[in-house]
Design an enzyme around this catalytic site. Structure first.
Site, mmCIF file in Angstrom:
data_model
loop_
_atom_site.group_PDB
_atom_site.id
_atom_site.type_symbol
_atom_site.label_atom_id
_atom_site.label_comp_id
_atom_site.label_asym_id
_atom_site.label_seq_id
_atom_site.Cartn_x
_atom_site.Cartn_y
_atom_site.Cartn_z
ATOM 1 N N GLY A 45 0.790 -1.216 0.000
ATOM 2 C CA GLY A 45 0.000 0.000 0.000
ATOM 3 C C GLY A 45 0.830 1.277 0.000
ATOM 4 N N GLY A 274 -4.563 16.872 3.666
ATOM 5 C CA GLY A 274 -5.465 15.803 4.043
ATOM 6 C C GLY A 274 -5.559 14.748 2.959
ATOM 7 C CG HIS A 447 20.445 4.938 35.530
ATOM 8 N ND1 HIS A 447 19.804 6.154 35.388
ATOM 9 C CD2 HIS A 447 21.736 5.216 35.868
ATOM 10 C CE1 HIS A 447 20.676 7.124 35.654
ATOM 11 N NE2 HIS A 447 21.852 6.572 35.942
#
Length: 468
Positions: A45, A274, A447
């Site tokens: 697509g 759009g 961390h």
């Protein structure tokens, strides 16, 4: 099966092989259905071929070029830095797009999904015809999933031609523009505008609403606007585009702000105002499928149309035009055809802009939560208090959690900062699972990591912050 004047019988047929269609086809096959997918142009697509994926490739190339010029703070000074845009485009097309789309086609075949090339046209609710270069073929089917996606909107005075381009054109330019005007400062326009700005283009954004990225909260957008200005980008809001005049070797864009006529010259003008659903010229009215005035297909929570054997997903139904939304809806529709009771639930639907810095959000904003009748509070922790962000020299931005006052249930999150799209993932799980702030605060985070900002914000929500 007989090919010719007789219809070939199909069990489940999916129309469109984008991120909604191919995912629906594979899931339907996994659930035991015999599946065929019809695609007229791109396997993968718009998203994989001329949308989400190639745009992120250009964004990454822009970051590499920009960082090569702006790493003095690390003691790094690069000389004779250049970008070969032809090689950039070759990498994008061959090493990114082709690899992904080829992988999708392989997955379809692996799951025994038949790929049919051509344009589908409904003849009734159980028959369709596919037109292709060699002619046409009729098919009958038991169930159908429509996943035909959308296309860019063309506005008056800005016909797509020459130096007036849509997002596909912007992704496939042969050279880096010296000047680029972007009409529409939404996600697509802002992302591509910043990508080219990082490569040295002088970019001007004309946005018709009061702010760029209008679907995000203003304080998030302000951080992005600051970085845009640092890249010499110009932003005009409340600007009405009027006309583009192609001069051959340049384009003149005419616009108005507060009724005052203005114009600007550029190499190209990108129209990103759009997208329009691809629901025309398919014969949906012949099949009796109900649509809205905007051309969207009406569906229930399983993606089912008014015809119980026909489903629709993605950009052609209500909601944001997001690839991950289409994929999610495709899985729900495939499960519904298999007799499962899955329904869509958009509470944790992520919205992301890959700008500099990234913006990401999901769930309720504080305002929307209060409008929905929830008693909530918002807690905000800055990336400037995060050790990993400091070591990356990317301290702009913050993470905000929206939690209920009574039991600290996480109902929303908004982030602007480094790798916001990735930091959001933990919060999506928290919102989807109904976790509270204590669940996040008690989770040990590595961390130093950007993810620690989630723990710190959760502690802030509990009234026991350590690092702020």
């Amino acid at each position: 099966m007989v090919v010719g004047d007789f219809a070939i019988e199909l069990d489940t047929v999916v129309i469109g092989a984008g991120p909604g269609g191919y995912v629906a086809a594979i899931r339907a096959a996994q659930l035991g259905q015999k599946v065929a997918i019809i695609e007229r142009q791109y396997i993968g697509g718009v998203c994989l071929n001329v949308g989400c994926i190639p745009s992120k490739a250009l964004i990454s190339a822009g970051h590499a070029y920009h960082n090569a010029h702006h790493s003095e703070i690390f003691g790094v000074t690069a000389k004779d830095v250049a970008i070969d845009f032809t090689k950039t485009q070759e990498w994008k097309d061959n090493s990114v797009v082709a690899k992904l789309t080829g992988g999708v086609e392989m997955l379809l075949k692996k799951n025994k999904v038949e790929i049919i090339r051509g344009d589908a046209f409904f003849q009734d609710e159980h028959h369709l015809r596919v037109m292709h270069e060699e002619g046409a073929q009729s098919y009958s089917y038991n169930n159908a999933i429509i996943a035909t996606g959308s296309r860019p909107i063309e506005i008056p005075g800005f016909k797509f031609a020459g130096r007036v381009i849509d997002s596909t054109g912007a992704l496939n330019l042969k050279e880096i523009p010296g000047k680029l005007v972007v009409i529409g400062g939404g996600v697509i326009g802002s992302e591509l505008g910043m990508a080219y700005a990082n490569m040295g283009t002088e970019v001007t954004i004309l946005e018709g609403s009061p702010q760029i990225l209008p679907t995000f909260e203003k304080d998030l957008v302000r951080v992005v606007e600051k970085e845009m200005k640092n890249r010499n980008m110009t932003i005009h809001t409340n600007a009405m585009a009027k006309e583009a005049v192609d001069n051959g070797d340049s384009v003149t864009v005419k616009y108005e702000i507060d009724g005052k006529a203005e114009e600007i010259n550029a190499d190209y003008v990108l129209i990103s105002v759009g997208r329009r659903p691809n629901t025309d010229e398919m014969g949906l009215e012949i099949a009796g499928i109900k649509m809205t005035d905007r051309g969207l297909i009406e569906v229930d929570k399983q993606g089912r149309t008014n015809k119980p054997n026909i489903y629709a997903i993605g950009d052609i139904v209500a909601g944001a035009a997001l690839a991950h939304k289409a994929s999610y809806e495709g899985k729900v529709a495939a499960a519904a055809i298999a007799g499962h009771k899955d329904e869509v639930d958009y509470v944790a639907m992520p919205s992301v802009a890959f700008t500099d810095p990234e913006v990401a959000a999901a769930g309720y904003t504080e305002k929307a939560a209060k409008e929905a009748g929830l008693d909530v509070k918002a807690s905000k922790f800055p990336f400037g208090g995060n050790g990993r962000a400091l070591s990356l020299n990317q301290t702009e931005g913050f993470l905000r959690l929206v939690t209920t006052k009574e039991d600290n249930i996480i109902v929303g999150a908004q982030i602007v900062g480094p790798n916001a799209s990735e930091v959001l993932t933990e919060l999506l799980l928290a919102i989807e699972s109904g976790m509270n702030a204590e669940d996040l605060a008690l989770t040990i985070h590595g961390h130093p990591s950007l993810g620690e900002v989630t723990m710190d914000t959760a502690e802030l929500a509990l009234g026991m912050p350590i690092h702020v």
